[in-house]
Design a protein around this motif. Structure first.
Motif, short mmCIF file in Angstrom:
data_model
loop_
_atom_site.label_atom_id
_atom_site.label_comp_id
_atom_site.label_asym_id
_atom_site.label_seq_id
_atom_site.Cartn_x
_atom_site.Cartn_y
_atom_site.Cartn_z
N MET A 168 0.86 -1.17 0.00
CA MET A 168 0.00 0.00 0.00
C MET A 168 0.90 1.23 0.00
SD MET A 168 -2.83 1.30 2.78
CE MET A 168 -4.13 0.21 2.33
N SER A 169 0.63 2.12 -0.93
CA SER A 169 1.43 3.33 -1.02
C SER A 169 1.07 4.31 0.09
CB SER A 169 1.22 3.99 -2.38
OG SER A 169 -0.08 4.52 -2.47
N LEU A 170 1.94 5.27 0.27
CA LEU A 170 1.70 6.29 1.27
C LEU A 170 0.45 7.11 0.93
CD1 LEU A 170 2.78 7.47 3.86
CD2 LEU A 170 4.21 9.00 2.54
N ARG A 171 0.24 7.34 -0.36
CA ARG A 171 -0.95 8.07 -0.81
C ARG A 171 -2.23 7.30 -0.44
NH1 ARG A 171 -1.34 9.21 -7.10
NH2 ARG A 171 0.75 8.52 -6.71
N ALA A 172 -2.25 6.02 -0.73
CA ALA A 172 -3.43 5.21 -0.42
C ALA A 172 -3.66 5.13 1.09
CB ALA A 172 -3.27 3.82 -1.01
N PHE A 173 -2.57 4.96 1.84
CA PHE A 173 -2.70 4.93 3.29
C PHE A 173 -3.27 6.23 3.82
CE2 PHE A 173 -1.02 5.93 7.49
CZ PHE A 173 -1.54 4.87 8.21
N HIS A 174 -2.85 7.35 3.26
CA HIS A 174 -3.33 8.65 3.70
C HIS A 174 -4.84 8.78 3.45
CE1 HIS A 174 -2.29 12.74 4.98
NE2 HIS A 174 -3.28 13.13 4.19
N ILE A 175 -5.29 8.33 2.30
CA ILE A 175 -6.72 8.40 1.98
C ILE A 175 -7.52 7.48 2.91
CG2 ILE A 175 -8.42 7.87 0.19
CD1 ILE A 175 -6.29 8.88 -1.84
N VAL A 176 -7.01 6.30 3.18
CA VAL A 176 -7.68 5.39 4.12
C VAL A 176 -7.71 6.00 5.51
CG1 VAL A 176 -7.48 3.15 5.27
CG2 VAL A 176 -7.20 3.31 2.80
N ARG A 191 -6.80 15.97 -4.67
CA ARG A 191 -6.56 16.81 -5.85
C ARG A 191 -5.09 17.15 -6.00
NH1 ARG A 191 -11.61 21.06 -5.46
NH2 ARG A 191 -13.20 19.57 -6.07
N LYS A 192 -4.40 17.32 -4.91
CA LYS A 192 -2.98 17.70 -4.95
C LYS A 192 -2.12 16.52 -5.42
CE LYS A 192 0.70 19.62 -2.15
NZ LYS A 192 1.07 20.17 -0.85
N VAL A 193 -2.42 15.32 -4.99
CA VAL A 193 -1.53 14.20 -5.28
C VAL A 193 -1.99 13.31 -6.43
CG1 VAL A 193 -0.72 14.10 -2.90
CG2 VAL A 193 -2.61 12.63 -3.61
N ARG A 194 -3.11 13.56 -7.04
CA ARG A 194 -3.56 12.64 -8.10
C ARG A 194 -2.68 12.71 -9.34
NH1 ARG A 194 -9.13 15.48 -9.82
NH2 ARG A 194 -8.16 17.46 -10.29
N ASN A 195 -1.97 13.81 -9.55
CA ASN A 195 -1.10 13.93 -10.73
C ASN A 195 0.35 13.55 -10.44
OD1 ASN A 195 -3.23 14.84 -12.30
ND2 ASN A 195 -2.93 16.95 -11.63
N ILE A 196 0.64 13.18 -9.21
CA ILE A 196 2.00 12.77 -8.86
C ILE A 196 2.22 11.33 -9.28
CG2 ILE A 196 3.62 12.35 -6.99
CD1 ILE A 196 2.29 14.60 -5.43
N VAL A 197 3.23 11.10 -10.07
CA VAL A 197 3.57 9.74 -10.54
C VAL A 197 4.82 9.29 -9.80
CG1 VAL A 197 4.21 8.34 -12.51
CG2 VAL A 197 2.62 10.24 -12.80
N LEU A 198 4.72 8.13 -9.19
CA LEU A 198 5.87 7.62 -8.44
C LEU A 198 6.63 6.61 -9.24
CD1 LEU A 198 4.24 7.28 -4.94
CD2 LEU A 198 5.72 9.09 -5.76
#
Length: 66
Positions: A1-9, A59-66
């Motif tokens: 699980m990415s940090l982005r997904a964890f943050h949303i959860v 909205r801020k992180v949806r365009n960030i590609v890791l």
């Protein structure tokens, strides 16, 4: 699980906790004290603010590609 997904959860779970605490403080407590009322007010504010924060974060992180 990415940090982005964890943050949303985490934002989702926090929002649900705030909603539960607000309902508990205002509807389910038989003996209402100042502390319980304060908890209910803070939880109600948190239940409104957390989804707004989650939308701004998404909205801020949806365009960030890791």
């Amino acid at each position: 699980m990415s940090l982005r997904a964890f943050h949303i959860v985490f934002v989702t779970v926090s929002t649900l906790l705030f909603v539960f605490l607000a309902v508990w403080a205002f509807a389910l407590v038989a003996d209402r004290s100042t502390m319980v009322t304060t908890l209910g007010v803070v939880s109600a504010i948190g239940a409104v603010v957390m989804p707004v924060y989650g939308i701004f974060f998404y909205r801020k992180v949806r365009n960030i590609v890791l």
